[in-house]
Scaffold this motif. Structure first.
Motif, mmCIF file in Angstrom:
data_model
loop_
_atom_site.group_PDB
_atom_site.id
_atom_site.type_symbol
_atom_site.label_atom_id
_atom_site.label_comp_id
_atom_site.label_asym_id
_atom_site.label_seq_id
_atom_site.Cartn_x
_atom_site.Cartn_y
_atom_site.Cartn_z
ATOM 1 N N MET A 214 0.841 -1.212 0.000
ATOM 2 C CA MET A 214 0.000 0.000 0.000
ATOM 3 C C MET A 214 0.867 1.248 0.000
ATOM 4 S SD MET A 214 -3.061 1.337 0.199
ATOM 5 C CE MET A 214 -3.425 3.071 0.325
ATOM 6 N N ARG A 215 1.822 1.287 0.930
ATOM 7 C CA ARG A 215 2.664 2.476 1.025
ATOM 8 C C ARG A 215 3.581 2.596 -0.194
ATOM 9 N NH1 ARG A 215 6.007 4.268 6.339
ATOM 10 N NH2 ARG A 215 3.973 5.036 6.947
ATOM 11 N N GLY B 18 1.678 3.858 -2.981
ATOM 12 C CA GLY B 18 1.449 5.287 -2.773
ATOM 13 C C GLY B 18 2.638 6.101 -3.211
ATOM 14 N N THR C 49 7.151 19.376 -14.993
ATOM 15 C CA THR C 49 7.243 20.134 -16.229
ATOM 16 C C THR C 49 6.961 21.600 -15.977
ATOM 17 O OG1 THR C 49 4.954 19.716 -16.713
ATOM 18 C CG2 THR C 49 6.529 18.182 -17.625
ATOM 19 N N GLY C 50 6.204 21.846 -14.954
ATOM 20 C CA GLY C 50 6.033 23.211 -14.479
ATOM 21 C C GLY C 50 5.198 24.080 -15.389
ATOM 22 N N CYS C 51 5.377 25.380 -15.232
ATOM 23 C CA CYS C 51 4.506 26.314 -15.938
ATOM 24 C C CYS C 51 5.289 26.953 -17.063
ATOM 25 C CB CYS C 51 4.002 27.379 -14.988
ATOM 26 S SG CYS C 51 4.022 26.881 -13.270
ATOM 27 N N ARG D 78 3.527 29.294 -19.430
ATOM 28 C CA ARG D 78 2.519 30.159 -18.815
ATOM 29 C C ARG D 78 2.804 31.626 -19.141
ATOM 30 N NH1 ARG D 78 0.654 32.433 -13.706
ATOM 31 N NH2 ARG D 78 2.754 33.164 -13.436
ATOM 32 N N GLU E 110 0.729 35.428 -18.745
ATOM 33 C CA GLU E 110 -0.481 36.151 -18.396
ATOM 34 C C GLU E 110 -0.922 37.003 -19.577
ATOM 35 O OE1 GLU E 110 -2.315 35.981 -15.680
ATOM 36 O OE2 GLU E 110 -1.009 34.465 -14.836
ATOM 37 N N MET F 17 -6.500 7.411 0.285
ATOM 38 C CA MET F 17 -5.440 6.427 0.190
ATOM 39 C C MET F 17 -4.115 6.995 0.639
ATOM 40 S SD MET F 17 -5.668 5.952 -3.932
ATOM 41 C CE MET F 17 -6.430 7.490 -4.222
ATOM 42 N N LYS F 18 -3.813 8.236 0.150
ATOM 43 C CA LYS F 18 -2.537 8.811 0.550
ATOM 44 C C LYS F 18 -2.602 9.373 1.964
ATOM 45 C CE LYS F 18 -2.789 10.141 -3.578
ATOM 46 N NZ LYS F 18 -3.083 11.245 -4.438
ATOM 47 N N TRP G 109 -1.734 7.036 5.980
ATOM 48 C CA TRP G 109 -0.644 6.917 6.943
ATOM 49 C C TRP G 109 -0.576 8.135 7.853
ATOM 50 C CZ3 TRP G 109 3.474 10.341 6.784
ATOM 51 C CH2 TRP G 109 3.569 11.128 5.628
ATOM 52 N N ALA H 102 -3.525 35.257 -13.025
ATOM 53 C CA ALA H 102 -4.920 34.802 -12.982
ATOM 54 C C ALA H 102 -5.160 33.798 -11.866
ATOM 55 C CB ALA H 102 -5.302 34.202 -14.325
ATOM 56 N N ILE H 103 -4.197 32.915 -11.629
ATOM 57 C CA ILE H 103 -4.404 31.878 -10.609
ATOM 58 C C ILE H 103 -4.505 32.504 -9.222
ATOM 59 C CG2 ILE H 103 -1.903 31.396 -10.806
ATOM 60 C CD1 ILE H 103 -4.247 28.758 -9.578
ATOM 61 N N GLY I 146 -3.514 26.256 -13.082
ATOM 62 C CA GLY I 146 -2.550 27.342 -13.032
ATOM 63 C C GLY I 146 -1.134 26.884 -13.330
ATOM 64 N N THR I 147 -0.863 25.601 -13.143
ATOM 65 C CA THR I 147 0.493 25.121 -13.402
ATOM 66 C C THR I 147 0.606 24.381 -14.729
ATOM 67 O OG1 THR I 147 -0.035 23.177 -12.104
ATOM 68 C CG2 THR I 147 1.184 24.910 -10.990
ATOM 69 N N LEU I 148 -0.441 23.693 -15.111
ATOM 70 C CA LEU I 148 -0.336 22.850 -16.305
ATOM 71 C C LEU I 148 -1.339 23.189 -17.396
ATOM 72 C CD1 LEU I 148 0.034 19.470 -14.452
ATOM 73 C CD2 LEU I 148 1.837 20.658 -15.629
ATOM 74 N N TYR J 230 -4.118 20.777 -19.840
ATOM 75 C CA TYR J 230 -3.547 19.459 -19.544
ATOM 76 C C TYR J 230 -3.772 19.105 -18.080
ATOM 77 C CZ TYR J 230 0.328 16.138 -18.867
ATOM 78 O OH TYR J 230 1.096 15.071 -18.546
#
Lengths: 412, 531
Positions: A1-2, A5, A18-20, A23, A25, B1-2, B5, B365-366, B451-453, B456
């Motif tokens: 389980m862990r 996870g 992969t980040g922004c 992005r 504005e 689930m996460k 613990w 915007a976010i 806001g990050t992806l 997607y």
């Protein structure tokens, strides 16, 4: 389980890693609304962009919101026109970006205007950029102009906030030739058809008054607006000539692209003396190439339905005979119009903008490949075209007889 | 689930205390000694420092002592006066002197001739006395008897049946459950006059001894579900149950899900409606909220009024709700994604006006969206928590400050205010509050993903939520059924609301045992002219 996870967590994290990176504005974008391309001395390309200034766009009418601190300085333009020279489009684009604080954003450029010089030298080199660049839209209208394309972008808008929006709306109405970039490329690459695109010109929206023409003053530039004045005719990717408005509409008939049209015919003295105008309801053209005894004849069949909306003649439209007569007159007029444009393209331009070649290929593929494909340039000017128009007047408007007939004694 | 613990970590440290809680008072389980004075003394020591307990000592006849023990506030004093005390004293007067009542006679006499109370019980231990007295009965101890008698004199202040505050309807019964268990069971009984309606009683909570009633329709319900409910409630080991939410968290299938897997309602007609579909109701004392299991996502999207309004209207309203669930979940995140990643997807004119209104906004915007959404949630919470007159002031101030001042100051763009308010309205269209708050909570991670992806991220988030939802079970019933797994015939009550004459069969998942609702389809039809 862990363990599961943790694995899941890693998978989720890699997605986020992969980040922004893409992005941006909206406040950091220069939204390009129109693009103009010219060729200048030395073979360089001048890229002119019309960029919207959102600050000047919003909150029309809401006096409080925009008026207060921000909208000071009286009337300002809602767009800024910038330009830069470069070896290629992208080169000019890069140089232009250096001068601007915001990232140039191409996706909303729905108009590409190309100047005469560049068009005459061939448009393929510049169009490559627009078919390759991710932000460029293939569904933007491609337009040509006599003289410098950048001048068009400087004409202030009358109705919309942005002049390019006006041009786009004009194109959308399908009164003139309206060709998307993707259509243009398609025509360029297809055998048996040559490209055609709209011609735009700055024109006064008002008809010249007598006093103006006498004094020789032309209306100031700001009074003018951009009008679709005709069509640019190409052979391969090179401009070879212009069609005026009437000829361009004849070409639309043949290209089966006509959505709106008004046909006016003169009724001769013996039949009632006057004019009858009809509005097109539905128009359709069909090419029927006939290959007989090694001679190619192109039959063009035009079918149209019309609404009769104006009748200043003494014809009684209640009578079927009169309608038939008008129909015949309309047919003649259409045939005449088409003949004019046909003559011009066959004799002067020698460029098959109607796609006759494509029609031949579809009907006689083998003969096309063997005989016509390679020498269609020579074949087309000599092609015998037979035009047959069939017009049906469906309605005659809200009245039958002309009011001048019924109430003769009251008027005059 | 996460989360598992984390929760285990938090609970582990407290485990050692368990034994200390379970200490029992050894004095209470002893039997009565029979020595009157001693027993009274003992009882008083059990109930010491309790100001609300009353010992009414009296004599039967001349010599024999007796005492009535009850809790003031839980009993009907008039009943004790007239039906217990008065007959006892009068019987004492008429008794031949100087004889004492013997135990054997006592039982008979008391029950048959003297006391005119409906329910009489006997007991022999202190434990029983304590239990009965605490639940509102009156205990009678008589000198010379090692038995106690209990008379049911329960009566306490209770709220009357009122219109449910959280589930208002335009058309439909206006009765809602109250805090009183028996009122609530009676509200259900009144709607189903059949012995098939079962009301199993249970007691949960070591200190609270909360009465719980499991109700279902025998012959319609799937026995396995009833057994499961019984077992799951039986497993609960807690000191007190204060609200149905306690039970809900103990019996749900996936404790780590944001989605409610047990439905709660204040409406008796809703409970009955679900009983008829083969579901099980759980009614808990001291709360007006009853629970219904098993439940699906689509059950929660249905208001009881859907079944009372005309079916065309109900169908349209259901679609409106489905649309607004999506809106409530996705609108702000889509707005953020489009504005920061996919500007090309907006029509030019729309982009230009949005850009114009965003021109002075200093935040991305976010951040702007988060700011507005959080303050909206704050406003909503304040509106619930604050006293009613103040709440109104808060909502006015909030609407003004956030809606207008923020836009005018250029801190927030007007389109964002519109997006947030539409989202707010959308989240309130869901009939189930616990459902809508789950959706509202999920909106925030979705906004971060957007806001990050960009789109997607929105897509990924939606997929994760969908996968989670399809995996959920409520008492073995898939949460997204009948959509996933697809049960075509059950869509009659999900995609549309079939007219009643078309709902021939109960839902597949819970009503399999006795599927036929009516003998055959009978469509109302005016008689044709010939007849």
């Amino acid at each position: 389980m862990r363990k599961k996870g943790i694995v899941l967590l890693i998978i989720v994290m890699t997605q986020i890693l992969t980040g922004c990176w893409s992005r941006v504005e909206v406040n950091d974008l220069s939204i390009v609304t129109a693009t103009a391309l010219d060729k200048i001395e030395g073979g360089k390309i001048r890229l002119t962009l019309q960029i919207a200034v959102p600050r000047m766009l919003g909150q029309v009418g809401s006096g409080g919101g925009g008026g207060g601190g921000r909208g000071s300085g009286g009337e300002k333009k809602s767009t800024v026109t910038v330009s830069e020279n470069g070896e290629t489009v992208l080169d000019a684009f890069r140089r232009l970006q250096e001068k601007l604080p915001r990232k140039l954003f191409f996706s909303h450029s729905r108009i590409i205007i190309i100047g005469e010089q560049l068009a005459r030298d061939g448009v393929s080199p510049v169009l490559d950029f627009f078919s390759r660049y991710r932000e460029a839209r293939l569904h933007s209208y491609i337009l040509f102009t006599k003289g410098e394309a950048s001048d068009i972008l400087n004409i202030p808008p009358k109705w919309e906030k942005i002049s390019s929006e006006e041009i786009r709306e004009e194109e959308k109405s399908h009164i003139g030739v309206s060709i998307y970039l993707v259509d243009f490329l398609d025509m360029l690459l297809t055998d048996g058809v040559e490209p055609i695109a709209a011609l735009v010109e700055p024109k006064s929206t008002e008809v010249k008054k007598k006093s103006d023409s006498e004094s020789g003053q032309s209306p100031p530039e700001s009074e003018k607006s951009v009008v679709i004045a005709g069509a640019a005719v190409f052979r391969k990717d090179k401009l070879i000539g212009w069609m005026n408005g009437k000829e361009a509409r004849g070409a639309l008939w043949l290209r089966n692209e006509l959505k709106q049209a008004v046909i006016t015919v003169t009724i001769p003295e013996e039949m009632g003396n006057g004019k009858v105008s009809a509005k097109l309801l539905k128009g359709e053209s069909k090419f029927k190439p006939i290959l007989k005894n090694n001679k190619l004849i192109m039959k063009v069949e035009i079918r149209a339905q019309d609404d009769l909306y104006e009748n200043s003649s003494k014809l009684d439209l209640n009578k079927p005979d009169a309608i038939k007569y008008v129909q015949k007159k309309l047919e003649e007029d259409i045939e005449k119009r088409i003949q004019i444009v046909l003559d011009k393209t066959q004799k002067q331009f020698k460029s098959d903008v109607f796609g006759f070649g494509t029609a031949v290929y579809r009907t006689y593929p083998k003969a096309w490949k063997k005989k016509f494909k390679d020498r269609w340039d020579q074949e087309f000017p000599e092609l015998e075209v037979k035009i047959a128009a069939h017009v049906r007047v469906v309605r005659t408007g809200l009245t039958n007889k002309s009011i001048t007939l019924e109430d003769k004694e009251f008027i005059k | 689930m996460k989360l598992g613990w984390v929760i285990r970590l938090l609970t582990a440290s407290r485990r050692y205390k368990k034994s200390s809680i379970q200490k029992r008072d050894p004095r209470k389980s002893e039997p009565l000694s029979g020595a009157f004075a001693l027993d009274i003394e003992h009882l008083k020591s059990i109930f010491d420092r309790s100001s609300d307990i009353v010992y009414r000592e009296f004599n039967i006849g001349r010599m024999q002592k007796g005492v009535l023990i009850f809790l003031e506030g839980l009993v009907n004093l008039k009943m004790i006066d007239e039906d217990i005390l008065k007959p006892l004293l009068e019987y004492g007067k008429s008794m031949p002197q100087p004889s004492n009542l013997r135990l054997k006679d006592m039982e008979k006499l008391l029950q048959d001739q003297i006391i005119s109370v409906a329910q009489v019980n006997r007991g022999e231990s202190f434990q029983e006395i304590v239990d009965y007295v605490l639940s509102g009965d009156t205990a009678l101890l008589i000198e010379g008897a090692s038995k106690a008698f209990f008379f049911s004199t329960k009566e306490w202040e209770k709220r009357s049946v009122e219109e449910p505050a959280t589930e208002a309807v335009i058309r439909g019964p206006r009765e809602g459950f109250t805090e009183n268990l028996r009122t609530n069971t009676s509200l259900i009984r009144r709607r189903l006059k059949t012995p098939q309606l079962k009301m199993e009683g249970l007691t949960v909570g070591r200190l609270s001894k909360t009465e719980i009633v499991i109700t279902y329709l025998d012959g319609i319900v799937d026995e396995a579900i009833v057994t499961e409910v019984r077992e799951r409630i039986g497993r609960i080991d807690i000191d007190a149950i204060l609200e149905s939410g306690y039970i809900e968290e103990w019996i749900e299938d996936n404790p780590y899900s944001v989605f409610p897997q047990v439905q709660n309602t204040e409406r008796p007609d809703k409970v009955v409606g679900h009983l008829l579909e083969g579901k099980v109701g759980i009614i808990i004392d001291n709360t007006p909220f009853a629970l219904i299991v098993p439940v699906t996502f689509f059950d929660m999207m249905q208001a009881s009024e859907d079944y009372y309004q005309r079916y065309f209207v109900s169908t349209a309203i259901r679609w409106l709700r489905y649309m607004f669930v999506v809106t409530a979940l996705l609108l702000p995140s889509l707005y953020i994604a489009l504005l920061t990643f996919h500007q090309e997807m907006l029509p030019t004119n729309l982009l230009l006006s949005v850009a114009a209104s965003r021109e002075t906004v200093p935040f991305p915007a976010i951040v702007e969206a988060m700011l507005m959404e959080v303050s909206f949630e704050g406003l909503r919470e304040a509106g619930v928590r604050l006293p009613r007159p103040v709440g109104q002031a808060v909502s006015i101030v909030g609407a003004l400050v956030i809606g207008q001042a923020a836009v005018q100051a250029g801190l927030v763009s007007a389109p964002m205010v519109i997006v947030v308010s539409i989202t707010g309205i959308a989240s309130f269209t869901m009939p189930s509050f616990s459902q809508s708050i789950a959706i509202r909570l999920l909106r925030f991670p979705m906004m971060v993903a957007a806001g990050t992806l960009g789109i997607y991220g929105v897509l990924m988030g939606t997929l994760i939520i969908l996968i989670h939802m399809t995996r959920l079970r409520s008492f073995g019933v898939p949460y997204m059924s009948p959509a996933a797994p697809l049960q075509f015939s059950d869509l009659k009550d999900v995609l549309i609301r079939m007219p009643w004459w078309g709902m021939v069969e109960r839902p597949e998942q819970t009503g399999k045992k006795n599927p036929q609702r009516m003998k055959n389809r009978f469509r109302p039809d005016p008689p044709s002219r010939g007849e």
